[in-house]
Write a protein that holds these residues in place. Sequence first.
Motif, mmCIF file in Angstrom:
data_model
loop_
_atom_site.group_PDB
_atom_site.id
_atom_site.type_symbol
_atom_site.label_atom_id
_atom_site.label_comp_id
_atom_site.label_asym_id
_atom_site.label_seq_id
_atom_site.Cartn_x
_atom_site.Cartn_y
_atom_site.Cartn_z
ATOM 1 N N GLU A 1 0.825 -1.207 0.000
ATOM 2 C CA GLU A 1 0.000 0.000 0.000
ATOM 3 C C GLU A 1 0.861 1.260 0.000
ATOM 4 O O GLU A 1 0.358 2.363 -0.208
ATOM 5 C CB GLU A 1 -0.920 0.016 1.221
ATOM 6 C CG GLU A 1 -2.075 -0.957 1.151
ATOM 7 C CD GLU A 1 -3.094 -0.594 0.091
ATOM 8 O OE1 GLU A 1 -3.855 0.366 0.280
ATOM 9 O OE2 GLU A 1 -3.114 -1.267 -0.959
ATOM 10 N N THR B 1 -4.982 5.216 -1.910
ATOM 11 C CA THR B 1 -5.209 4.331 -0.781
ATOM 12 C C THR B 1 -5.659 5.168 0.400
ATOM 13 O O THR B 1 -5.529 6.399 0.393
ATOM 14 C CB THR B 1 -3.923 3.557 -0.422
ATOM 15 O OG1 THR B 1 -4.185 2.681 0.676
ATOM 16 C CG2 THR B 1 -2.808 4.519 -0.030
ATOM 17 N N ARG C 1 -1.479 -5.161 1.294
ATOM 18 C CA ARG C 1 -2.815 -5.631 0.911
ATOM 19 C C ARG C 1 -2.710 -7.093 0.493
ATOM 20 O O ARG C 1 -1.900 -7.454 -0.361
ATOM 21 C CB ARG C 1 -3.372 -4.796 -0.242
ATOM 22 C CG ARG C 1 -4.745 -5.272 -0.749
ATOM 23 C CD ARG C 1 -5.173 -4.444 -1.955
ATOM 24 N NE ARG C 1 -5.409 -3.069 -1.552
ATOM 25 C CZ ARG C 1 -6.598 -2.598 -1.175
ATOM 26 N NH1 ARG C 1 -7.662 -3.402 -1.182
ATOM 27 N NH2 ARG C 1 -6.737 -1.340 -0.831
#
Length: 448
Positions: A141, A254, A337
């Motif tokens: 991320e 994000t 993730r």
Amino acid sequence: MRSKNLRKIKYSLTRNERGVALLMAIFTFVLVAAISMELLEETQVEYLSSSQNINQVKAYYAAKSGAELALLRILIYKKARALAGDSLGQQGHVLDKVWSFPFIWPPILPPEATLVDKQLLNDTIKESYIDVGISSRISSESSKIDVNALGSKSKILAKHTRELLLKLFQNRMDNNEEFGRRFRGYNFETLVNHLTDWVDEDNESKNGGDERSYYRDLDGDTIPPNQPFKTLPELHMVEEMTDELYDVLEPNITIYGVAGINVNQASKQVLMLIDKGIDEKIADEIIKHIKDEKDGGPFAKLEDFFEFLQKQGLTLDLEKQKKEGAPLIFDEPLNFRVVSTATVGQTSREIVAITYDFDRVKKRLAELIAKDNEGSGQNGENSQLEQKCKDKKDEEKFNCLCEEKTEQNEKQQCIDEARKKAEATKEQEKKKNEPPKGKPTVVYWSEK
């Protein structure tokens, strides 16, 4: 004659009885067949339904196993980085293979695999109890733009996040003819202002007036919430956000950022936002450099990255970037993730999990806020002293930091404070290098 007639009558009756019996037999057969077909159909439906339920359960637990295995790989990676410390130097990225390599079952052999390899794999699959297809992938991320940073307490981070989002829309305008035609004349700053209003702490809109006036049809008292986005689909609620604009943002943003962008993990689109001189060709060269050890591998620090860009013909000011530029990160990724998918027959289940390193992100943000204060003149003298005394160690450094104190008591107090600060820093570094305990902190878990 009479006897002959009686025989004829008996024969006729016998034939009639046989006909009725045949009709009864045919009727019974049809009835039994119909009942059997009905039972067969119901049995098949029940069987298919039961099989579907069994497949759903098998797929769910297979997907969950893939996700748990991915979390274990992240933990192993973090432990390895902590134990290695600085001993790996610029080769620390070799440990990225622990998390970056996808897990797939059954395995897929490369085209150049030999017949022996293929046979060995087939034998292994036959002996395995796993009759489910599993795919588990981990991504960083850290490679995306944190949309929540629009409301950050760090002015540097908030400013550059805004600039990156505007560049993202501008790049789409320049490279997509249909998108450029549809949004010609549209002011994307208005949308970014609405995004900022959603996450910042005040009620004053960056577009003028009260933020809540744009949401009176929804709930003017609670929207915008002046809090970070909890999920990406929440962006759909923002004023002027459309599905088309959301589709531009979604792959590149994000809500689990790390107060900067990790260049070594960034996508091609995000790399092109770092500097206006980075076009598609240069972005491709950057990615090639990062992925190929022969070309140099991942960049170790900002200086290495800028040196590479200068070789590509870009003119960049390194000192200006350090003081005012977008926060760029070159160390290990912090937040991950996990996407785990399992398939049984026609049934699929997917689990998405996101891990977050609160302590490291908090420390990074504190460094950016300190940088803000330095740029605004706050703590300026201390910064100059730190720079002046950075090459000195222990007591020599403490005396250097406090050399401007004329009174003995003040100087001793200054030295004591500097010593305590140094000890606290060492303790933080020691804690940083301690192997993590327990599984990574999961802040998001979704099952589909």
